[in-house]
Scaffold this motif. Structure first.
Motif, short mmCIF file in Angstrom:
data_model
loop_
_atom_site.label_atom_id
_atom_site.label_comp_id
_atom_site.label_asym_id
_atom_site.label_seq_id
_atom_site.Cartn_x
_atom_site.Cartn_y
_atom_site.Cartn_z
N GLY A 162 -2.16 25.69 -22.93
CA GLY A 162 -0.86 26.31 -22.77
C GLY A 162 -0.14 25.76 -21.54
O GLY A 162 -0.58 24.80 -20.91
N LEU A 163 0.96 26.40 -21.20
CA LEU A 163 1.75 25.96 -20.06
C LEU A 163 1.93 27.10 -19.07
O LEU A 163 1.95 28.27 -19.45
CB LEU A 163 3.15 25.49 -20.52
N ARG A 164 2.07 26.74 -17.81
CA ARG A 164 2.40 27.71 -16.77
C ARG A 164 3.70 27.31 -16.07
O ARG A 164 3.96 26.13 -15.88
CB ARG A 164 1.28 27.80 -15.73
N ARG A 165 4.50 28.32 -15.70
CA ARG A 165 5.70 28.07 -14.92
C ARG A 165 5.32 27.91 -13.46
O ARG A 165 4.54 28.70 -12.92
CB ARG A 165 6.68 29.22 -15.06
N VAL A 166 5.90 26.92 -12.82
CA VAL A 166 5.78 26.77 -11.38
C VAL A 166 7.18 26.49 -10.84
O VAL A 166 8.05 26.01 -11.56
CB VAL A 166 4.81 25.64 -10.97
N GLN A 167 7.39 26.80 -9.58
CA GLN A 167 8.68 26.54 -8.97
C GLN A 167 8.56 25.52 -7.85
O GLN A 167 7.61 25.54 -7.07
CB GLN A 167 9.30 27.84 -8.43
N ARG A 168 9.52 24.64 -7.81
CA ARG A 168 9.63 23.65 -6.74
C ARG A 168 11.09 23.60 -6.32
O ARG A 168 11.98 24.03 -7.06
CB ARG A 168 9.16 22.26 -7.20
N VAL A 211 3.81 29.32 -23.21
CA VAL A 211 3.73 29.71 -21.81
C VAL A 211 2.76 30.85 -21.63
O VAL A 211 2.82 31.87 -22.30
CB VAL A 211 5.12 30.12 -21.28
N VAL A 212 1.82 30.68 -20.72
CA VAL A 212 0.86 31.70 -20.35
C VAL A 212 1.42 32.48 -19.18
O VAL A 212 1.61 31.93 -18.09
CB VAL A 212 -0.50 31.08 -19.98
N GLU A 213 1.69 33.77 -19.35
CA GLU A 213 2.28 34.56 -18.28
C GLU A 213 1.22 34.96 -17.27
O GLU A 213 0.09 35.23 -17.65
CB GLU A 213 2.96 35.81 -18.85
N LEU A 260 9.54 24.40 -13.29
CA LEU A 260 8.88 23.30 -14.00
C LEU A 260 7.71 23.89 -14.78
O LEU A 260 7.28 25.01 -14.53
CB LEU A 260 8.37 22.25 -13.00
N TYR A 261 7.17 23.10 -15.71
CA TYR A 261 6.06 23.56 -16.53
C TYR A 261 4.88 22.61 -16.39
O TYR A 261 5.05 21.39 -16.47
CB TYR A 261 6.48 23.68 -18.00
N THR A 262 3.71 23.17 -16.16
CA THR A 262 2.50 22.38 -16.03
C THR A 262 1.41 22.97 -16.91
O THR A 262 1.52 24.12 -17.37
CB THR A 262 2.04 22.31 -14.56
N GLN A 263 0.36 22.21 -17.16
CA GLN A 263 -0.69 22.66 -18.07
C GLN A 263 -1.50 23.79 -17.46
O GLN A 263 -1.80 23.79 -16.27
CB GLN A 263 -1.62 21.50 -18.43
N ASP A 264 -1.86 24.76 -18.29
CA ASP A 264 -2.69 25.88 -17.86
C ASP A 264 -4.16 25.57 -18.12
O ASP A 264 -4.72 25.95 -19.15
CB ASP A 264 -2.27 27.15 -18.61
N GLY A 265 -4.79 24.89 -17.18
CA GLY A 265 -6.23 24.63 -17.27
C GLY A 265 -6.66 24.07 -18.60
O GLY A 265 -6.10 23.12 -19.12
N GLU A 266 -7.67 24.70 -19.19
CA GLU A 266 -8.23 24.22 -20.45
C GLU A 266 -7.61 24.88 -21.67
O GLU A 266 -7.95 24.56 -22.80
CB GLU A 266 -9.75 24.47 -20.46
N SER A 267 -6.69 25.84 -21.47
CA SER A 267 -6.16 26.58 -22.62
C SER A 267 -5.23 25.75 -23.48
O SER A 267 -5.01 26.06 -24.64
CB SER A 267 -5.41 27.84 -22.14
#
Length: 510
Positions: A385-391, A508-510, A376-383
């Motif tokens: 951008g997006l971060r990948r997360v797994q569920r 996406v922010v790696e 899934l993709y969620t927001q990267d703080g204030e940037s």
């Protein structure tokens, strides 16, 4: 060329290079972003209409199927186009085509008649591990032919990049390589050697190995929330070729816990709660061979402390042991003085009671317990951008866009997760339809209002979180949004919402 002409050319060149020097030397403040073009008066027609019920357009996929040669001694590849119906995966479509056998014109290949019935757990795919459950009719095959069939299935499925390991069971259990069911086949990986009979003969010699055997083995562990099972493949050394040795070693391996980041951090180690050493026995009527495990009453307290139910623990034991120990029909578990013949709703992760036939737990009892990691993709703080997360999602729904959006809504309610706005539920997802190259999503007016209340940056992150989540691993790379059946020009004002959004990995922010 005279001096004046040379000077004029140099001056013209400086006029071109001078503005670039400001940029290259770090003067970014002098570069301004072009204002967004006003498209409100432009007609933009979506390529799909608004869906009012979930659905999938049928698709086609070119696949390579591995059949048996006419003499059954080696595998032969056949390339064919298969149809994907009702959202079925390409792996499922390929497996079904393989089990149906060769078509007219596909010469030089053969396939045994396994019937047309498809077991409920015909195919499970989770985190690169596929498990196939063939109908019991496959037991009528010779051991050599059954091995060749299993090898053909493994090579067919590992053609897909999402599958690295394959388990092939028959009627929910490991059949073993030989008639005496002393040696399991274990977990398959892809092999380039098509000589199935020669491979079978080499493995057959391992039955009498005095030095034991090392085999790839799939173990199952509860997910971190205790709701589902996740597979994990390990290379496990067994000191003796014996079903009882396999049983003891597997229980010890389970006690080591999972290496999977999404699995439960700690589970009660089975061997620490054993009251009597496990046995492989026959039921009282002599009809079934079963694994008999007797735990102390302290196991219930340990499960409660770990936040796990009896149901998920028994599912872990059953799927692991039945998937490897050959020649058994089920598992009988005793906890304290109680023979576990049923589970109450409170003892299962989904709140669904279970009753075991002949007091034996089988893989069929735990249909629906298999989970799969999903990105899934969620927001990267204030940037922005997006971060990948797994569920972990239910295995059979991991590619279902409704399930993915619902998971994104649930993720947004977790502490520290910034993704979709609050106050949304799955009821706000009116319908999702997957087309050949785009996914149409019809959302509620409540959903539109929640997005409209965001800042421009948050709106952009939320929209692309949905786009990237929905298209992850899918053939469709575009998403078309509707709200109550209509496309709208703008919500929070930062994005033109009409037309289609294309997957955006650049955010996406790696």
């Amino acid at each position: 060329m005279n001096h004046e002409m040379k000077y004029a050319r140099r001056a013209a060149l400086w006029c071109i290079l001078l503005p670039l020097l400001f940029v290259l030397s770090g003067c970014v403040s002098q570069v301004t972003q072009r204002s967004m073009e006003d498209l409100s008066g432009t007609e933009i027609k979506p390529s799909m209409s608004a869906p009012w019920e979930d659905g999938w357009d049928p698709g086609t996929q070119r696949v390579t199927l591995y059949f048996l040669s006419e003499d059954g001694e080696h595998l032969s590849a056949v390339t064919r186009e298969v149809t994907l119906q009702d959202g079925s995966s390409r792996a499922y479509a390929a497996l079904s085509a393989l089990l149906d056998g060769p078509q007219e014109g596909e010469r030089g290949v053969s396939w045994p008649d396994l019937g047309t019935a498809r077991p409920e757990r015909l195919l499970e795919v989770s985190g690169g591990v596929a498990t196939v459950d063939l109908p019991a009719r496959a037991r009528t095959l010779s051991q050599e032919e059954l091995y060749a069939v299993r090898l053909a299935i493994a090579d067919t499925l590992t053609e897909f990049k999402e599958i690295s390991y394959v388990n092939v069971l028959v009627g929910g259990r490991e059949e073993g390589l030989d008639l005496g069911a002393t040696l399991p086949v274990g977990t398959f990986t892809r092999v380039e050697d098509m000589e199935a009979l020669a491979r079978y003969n080499r493995l057959y010699e391992l039955r009498q190995s005095s030095q034991g055997v090392t085999l790839l083995t799939t173990l199952y562990f509860p997910s971190a929330d205790g709701a589902m099972l996740l597979p994990e493949v390990r290379s496990v050394a067994y000191s003796v070729v014996s079903p009882i040795e396999f049983l003891y070693t597997l229980l010890e391996e389970l006690g080591k816990g999972a290496n999977h980041s999404l699995a439960a951090g700690a589970i009660p180690a089975p061997m620490q709660y054993i009251e009597e050493m496990p046995e492989i026995t026959r039921t009282e009527d002599g009809a079934y061979r079963a694994i008999d495990i007797r735990f102390s009453a302290a196991l219930d307290d340990a499960l409660a402390e770990a936040g796990l139910t009896r149901g998920i623990y028994l599912a872990m034991l059953t799927d692991t042991l039945m998937g490897f120990v050959p020649g058994v029909e089920g598992i009988r578990v005793t906890i304290g003085s109680e023979v576990v013949t049923a589970l109450s709703a409170e003892q299962t992760p989904a709140g669904v009671p279970l009753e075991f036939a002949q007091t034996l737990a089988t893989r069929a009892d735990f249909v629906g317990y298999a989970g799969a990691p999903a990105t899934l993709y969620t927001q990267d703080g204030e940037s922005g951008g997006l971060r990948r997360v797994q569920r972990v999602l239910p295995q059979e729904r991991q590619d279902d866009p409704r399930e993915r959006l619902a998971a994104l809504i649930r993720l947004s309610g977790e502490d520290g997760a910034v993704c979709l706005p609050g106050g949304l539920t799955e009821a706000d997802i009116l319908a999702v339809h997957v087309g050949a190259d785009a996914i149409a999503v019809n959302l509620s007016q409540n959903f539109a209002g929640a997005l409209s209340a965001l800042s421009h940056k948050r709106e952009r992150s939320a929209v692309y979180a949905m786009v990237n989540t929905l298209t992850e691993g899918m053939d469709a790379s575009r998403v078309i949004f509707f709200f109550e059946g209509e496309q709208v020009s703008a919500l929070a004002g930062g994005l033109e919402m009409r037309g289609a959004f294309v997957r955006n990995p650049g955010m996406v922010v790696e």
